[in-house]
Design a protein around this motif. Structure first.
Motif, PDB file in Angstrom:
ATOM      1  N   LEU A 598       0.833  -1.205   0.000  1.00  0.00           N
ATOM      2  CA  LEU A 598       0.000   0.000   0.000  1.00  0.00           C
ATOM      3  C   LEU A 598       0.867   1.254   0.000  1.00  0.00           C
ATOM      4  CD1 LEU A 598      -2.850  -0.955   2.529  1.00  0.00           C
ATOM      5  CD2 LEU A 598      -2.982  -0.876   0.030  1.00  0.00           C
ATOM      6  N   LYS A 599       1.998   1.202   0.719  1.00  0.00           N
ATOM      7  CA  LYS A 599       2.927   2.338   0.695  1.00  0.00           C
ATOM      8  C   LYS A 599       3.574   2.472  -0.677  1.00  0.00           C
ATOM      9  CE  LYS A 599       7.040   4.286   2.843  1.00  0.00           C
ATOM     10  NZ  LYS A 599       8.131   4.098   3.828  1.00  0.00           N
ATOM     11  N   LYS A 600       3.967   1.350  -1.264  1.00  0.00           N
ATOM     12  CA  LYS A 600       4.562   1.408  -2.600  1.00  0.00           C
ATOM     13  C   LYS A 600       3.610   2.029  -3.612  1.00  0.00           C
ATOM     14  CE  LYS A 600       7.645  -0.954  -4.212  1.00  0.00           C
ATOM     15  NZ  LYS A 600       9.027  -0.754  -4.713  1.00  0.00           N
ATOM     16  N   ALA A 601       2.293   1.834  -3.382  1.00  0.00           N
ATOM     17  CA  ALA A 601       1.288   2.391  -4.289  1.00  0.00           C
ATOM     18  C   ALA A 601       0.944   3.827  -3.940  1.00  0.00           C
ATOM     19  CB  ALA A 601       0.032   1.527  -4.253  1.00  0.00           C
ATOM     20  N   GLY A 602       1.513   4.354  -2.853  1.00  0.00           N
ATOM     21  CA  GLY A 602       1.238   5.729  -2.453  1.00  0.00           C
ATOM     22  C   GLY A 602      -0.084   5.908  -1.736  1.00  0.00           C
ATOM     23  N   ILE A 603      -0.673   4.823  -1.234  1.00  0.00           N
ATOM     24  CA  ILE A 603      -1.972   4.909  -0.561  1.00  0.00           C
ATOM     25  C   ILE A 603      -1.802   5.233   0.916  1.00  0.00           C
ATOM     26  CG2 ILE A 603      -4.040   3.581   0.043  1.00  0.00           C
ATOM     27  CD1 ILE A 603      -3.725   2.122  -2.605  1.00  0.00           C
ATOM     28  N   ILE A 604      -0.752   4.700   1.546  1.00  0.00           N
ATOM     29  CA  ILE A 604      -0.431   5.070   2.923  1.00  0.00           C
ATOM     30  C   ILE A 604       1.009   5.563   2.956  1.00  0.00           C
ATOM     31  CG2 ILE A 604      -2.081   3.424   3.891  1.00  0.00           C
ATOM     32  CD1 ILE A 604       0.238   1.568   4.521  1.00  0.00           C
ATOM     33  N   GLU A 605       1.401   6.210   4.089  1.00  0.00           N
ATOM     34  CA  GLU A 605       2.735   6.802   4.171  1.00  0.00           C
ATOM     35  C   GLU A 605       3.651   6.054   5.116  1.00  0.00           C
ATOM     36  OE1 GLU A 605       2.197  10.848   5.218  1.00  0.00           O
ATOM     37  OE2 GLU A 605       1.137  11.386   3.370  1.00  0.00           O
ATOM     38  N   ASN A 606       3.222   5.839   6.333  1.00  0.00           N
ATOM     39  CA  ASN A 606       4.117   5.294   7.353  1.00  0.00           C
ATOM     40  C   ASN A 606       3.967   3.788   7.469  1.00  0.00           C
ATOM     41  OD1 ASN A 606       4.992   7.912   8.058  1.00  0.00           O
ATOM     42  ND2 ASN A 606       3.164   8.182   9.341  1.00  0.00           N
ATOM     43  N   THR A 607       5.028   3.105   7.199  1.00  0.00           N
ATOM     44  CA  THR A 607       5.066   1.659   7.392  1.00  0.00           C
ATOM     45  C   THR A 607       6.506   1.199   7.351  1.00  0.00           C
ATOM     46  OG1 THR A 607       4.178  -0.453   6.615  1.00  0.00           O
ATOM     47  CG2 THR A 607       4.915   1.087   4.936  1.00  0.00           C
ATOM     48  N   SER A 608       6.740  -0.005   7.751  1.00  0.00           N
ATOM     49  CA  SER A 608       8.091  -0.554   7.725  1.00  0.00           C
ATOM     50  C   SER A 608       8.491  -0.885   6.293  1.00  0.00           C
ATOM     51  CB  SER A 608       8.146  -1.817   8.586  1.00  0.00           C
ATOM     52  OG  SER A 608       9.374  -2.479   8.399  1.00  0.00           O
ATOM     53  N   ASN A 609       9.793  -0.715   6.016  1.00  0.00           N
ATOM     54  CA  ASN A 609      10.303  -1.063   4.688  1.00  0.00           C
ATOM     55  C   ASN A 609      10.713  -2.521   4.592  1.00  0.00           C
ATOM     56  OD1 ASN A 609      10.035   1.481   3.446  1.00  0.00           O
ATOM     57  ND2 ASN A 609      11.912   2.206   4.470  1.00  0.00           N
ATOM     58  N   ASN A 610      10.542  -3.244   5.689  1.00  0.00           N
ATOM     59  CA  ASN A 610      10.954  -4.643   5.698  1.00  0.00           C
ATOM     60  C   ASN A 610       9.891  -5.522   5.049  1.00  0.00           C
ATOM     61  OD1 ASN A 610      13.311  -3.976   7.105  1.00  0.00           O
ATOM     62  ND2 ASN A 610      12.260  -4.120   9.089  1.00  0.00           N
ATOM     63  N   ILE A 611      10.351  -6.497   4.298  1.00  0.00           N
ATOM     64  CA  ILE A 611       9.467  -7.446   3.605  1.00  0.00           C
ATOM     65  C   ILE A 611       9.583  -8.796   4.285  1.00  0.00           C
ATOM     66  CG2 ILE A 611       9.570  -8.914   1.556  1.00  0.00           C
ATOM     67  CD1 ILE A 611       7.819  -6.961   0.775  1.00  0.00           C
ATOM     68  N   GLN A 612       8.427  -9.420   4.516  1.00  0.00           N
ATOM     69  CA  GLN A 612       8.429 -10.786   5.009  1.00  0.00           C
ATOM     70  C   GLN A 612       8.314 -11.725   3.810  1.00  0.00           C
ATOM     71  OE1 GLN A 612       5.825 -11.625   8.346  1.00  0.00           O
ATOM     72  NE2 GLN A 612       5.530  -9.425   8.673  1.00  0.00           N
ATOM     73  N   ASN A 613       9.374 -12.375   3.465  1.00  0.00           N
ATOM     74  CA  ASN A 613       9.379 -13.271   2.309  1.00  0.00           C
ATOM     75  C   ASN A 613       8.842 -14.641   2.703  1.00  0.00           C
ATOM     76  OD1 ASN A 613      10.513 -11.598   0.184  1.00  0.00           O
ATOM     77  ND2 ASN A 613      12.361 -11.560   1.452  1.00  0.00           N
ATOM     78  N   ILE A 614       7.561 -14.677   2.975  1.00  0.00           N
ATOM     79  CA  ILE A 614       6.900 -15.923   3.352  1.00  0.00           C
ATOM     80  C   ILE A 614       6.135 -16.440   2.150  1.00  0.00           C
ATOM     81  CG2 ILE A 614       5.248 -16.997   4.906  1.00  0.00           C
ATOM     82  CD1 ILE A 614       5.866 -14.816   6.918  1.00  0.00           C
TER      83      ILE A 614
END
Length: 615
Positions: A598-614
């Protein structure tokens, strides 16, 4: 190379085999004498080394995509004959199973045979409760959820492509929705603005994925009131029910012709396995008469034989009714004053059934047919007609979670296939059968799965006599068992799902009087109307309250009908950012990193940049 006397150079003619060592083995037969036929041992086909690699070991079957379906074999209790024989119809591997049963997927362990995963998230900015807006069909405990954007995610590089419904062609955008939100499947819903309080369920079911249902005709009660005779309407049918949702049955057209004086020899035909809704009836029941009698018998054509009363029904204005309906919107009128000195047809046309039947069986179905056959319209401009029973609060297919679970069925758009014969001048152009049929003859996907009970009923329509259209108050001629100008059709052994009218959910068994049975050879005259109340109903044939239904045109849009109760689950609304919808078949990496994308799409601003590769 050392000299060898047996060596033959390439290209030279040789009486020996060219493939053997130095060509020393002589050829004993010519090529023309070779054997061109072979015999295959059929017994090999039944041996495991032949069958397993080719058939048994490589054949996979599945009932559903993305899930393993275990066996569902009922048989007759625990009766089995041999290892793979069940009483019923023939299934896979020569098993005998009942319709609707499944012998089980053939797959590796319990993994799905076919998987269809998605990498898309859906953004909704419109949520309308199922009872919130009067222009839409009422569907309790559900909501209309509009989709505005689709986030297409590349799970390899985590890039996000945004597709907006405003700029994308309708068909392409909608194909994403129908693929990822098929009817009956689950999804998860998340409020994007986490400051919005909510009580959302962990998962929801999609009941329809086609668009909005624009309310067109609504019926709220049939004069049941308290159920006591004195509180029912006296100028409509109150002796029996008038509405039946059913299938099958034996239909006899023109069972009793106008002015009949003798009992006919019926020539019925079996109606197909198709869902039908008898929304009105003119129930006239002839009575027995012997050859020496000069008395008058049978019911006369009056408003007391016509039901139900449609004064609770309304015609609604929307973008589709504006194209064909020129009458008044709002409640339907029952205007019979001063008509009793006219013809039967004038009397029928003045009743509320006459007005409702003209709107449903003539105007609306004709428009539906023309709309779908109009080649100048795009697919989005074409529509469907649906009927929703009991405000979507009764499931006609328990555990199926599709349109049937909200009591909604699509009307068959082919008017000829509906079997509605439009009456002549004496019928005032009204349908001779106040009935509609639904989509999917002989298709279990469109039929209710609840049990049925059997019932019979008559329906009268008007035809000309030798002197023209029959006048009201003309009475019954001596020796006649039905009034002149009236013809009866008969449906026997109809499989009823639910019924409604002045008597409520139960009604009587068989739409015949005891005296009419005597016309077929009985000896005892029973003047009581009706034989008995239904003894064969099951719990699913009942309902609470009045018999209600709404007819709606489909306004095709990127909209889901979903089992989300807005008042209970989203009491503070959805906020400015809306909702994110997560299809059931979304890959795990995306499910576990919603905020990141959602952050990558510009819909929200604050979130962690970490990805859970599950995965």
């Amino acid at each position: 190379m050392p000299y060898n006397e047996n060596y033959i150079s390439p290209g030279s003619l040789s009486p020996n085999h060219p493939g053997n060592h130095f060509g020393v083995i002589p050829v004993t037969h010519s090529f023309e004498e070779r054997q061109l036929t072979a015999e295959f041992d059929d017994a090999l086909c039944d041996q495991a080394p032949w069958k397993n690699p080719r058939y048994n070991g490589s054949k996979l079957t599945a009932k559903k995509i993305n899930q393993f379906t275990p066996p569902n074999i009922i048989g007759l209790g625990d009766l089995e004959i041999g290892e793979s024989f069940y009483v019923g119809g023939e299934g896979l591997n020569n098993e005998f199973i009942y319709p609707g049963e499944w012998p089980g997927d053939i797959t590796l362990q319990q993994t799905p045979v076919i998987e269809n995963k998605t990498t898309a998230l859906y953004i909704s900015n419109t949520l309308i409760g199922g009872t919130e807006n009067p222009q839409f069909a009422t569907i309790k405990n559900h909501s209309y959820l509009g989709i505005q954007k689709i986030l297409l995610i590349n799970p390899f590089d985590d890039s996000v492509t945004i597709i907006d419904k405003i700029t994308e062609p309708y068909e392409g955008f909608h194909r994403f929705i129908t693929n990822d939100f098929p009817t009956g499947e689950k999804c998860k819903i998340k409020v994007i603005d986490e400051s919005i309080s909510n009580n959302l369920k962990l998962e929801h079911r999609v009941k329809m994925n086609k668009g909005y249902l624009l309310k067109t005709f609504s019926f709220t009660e049939a004069g049941e009131y308290s159920g006591s005779q004195e509180n029912r309407h006296a100028n409509v049918l109150v002796d029996n029910n008038a509405m039946y949702l059913y299938k099958s049955g034996s239909f006899t057209d023109n069972y009793l012709l106008t002015g009949s004086t003798t009992v006919p020899t019926p020539t019925p035909f079996n109606q197909p396995e198709q869902l039908r809704f008898r929304y009105g009836i003119i129930e006239m029941i002839p009575e027995a008469v012997n050859s020496t009698s000069t008395e008058e018998f049978g019911h006369k054509f009056t408003t007391k034989r016509i039901g139900p009363l449609f004064t609770s029904a309304s015609i609604h204005e929307n973008k589709f009714t504006q194209q064909y309906y020129t009458g008044s919107y709002g409640f339907i009128k029952h205007q019979i004053g001063g008509i009793y000195n006219e013809t039967f047809g004038r009397l029928l046309a003045s009743t509320s059934l006459g007005s409702a039947s003209r709107f449903i069986g003539v105007d609306t179905l004709e428009f539906l047919k023309d709309n779908n056959q109009n080649v100048a319209l795009t697919e989005r401009e074409k529509t469907e007609l649906h009927v929703t029973f009991f405000e979507g609060n009764k499931s006609f297919a328990p555990n199926q979670h599709d349109e049937r679970s909200i009591g909604t069925f699509e009307v068959d758009g082919n008017k000829a296939q509906l079997g509605i014969e439009q009456g002549g001048s004496c019928q005032k152009g009204l349908p001779t059968s106040h009935e509609i049929t639904f989509k999917g003859p002989k298709d279990e996907r469109f039929l209710p799965t609840i049990g049925t009970f059997n019932d019979n009923f008559y329906n009268a329509h008007l035809e000309a006599i030798s002197t023209g259209c029959a006048p009201t108050g003309s009475g019954i001629e001596s020796g006649a068992i039905i009034e002149k100008g009236v013809t009866l059709d008969y449906i026997e052994n109809a499989n009823i799902f639910v019924q409604g009218g002045a008597l409520g959910a139960v009604g009587f068994t068989n739409a015949v009087s005891g005296t009419f049975q005597d016309a077929f050879g009985g000896t005892t005259v029973n003047t009581n109307y009706g034989i008995s109340q239904q003894p064969n109903m099951n719990k699913h044939n009942f309902y609470s309250g009045s018999f209600t239904y709404e007819m709606s045109f489909l306004d095709k849009d990127h909209t889901l009908i979903i089992d989300l109760n807005k008042n209970d689950e989203l009491f503070d609304g959805i906020g400015e950012k809306g909702l994110v919808l997560i299809p059931e078949n979304t890959i795990n990496k995306i499910k576990n990193n919603i905020e990141f994308y959602l952050k990558k799409a510009g819909i929200i601003e604050n979130t962690s940049n970490n990805i859970q590769n599950i995965t």
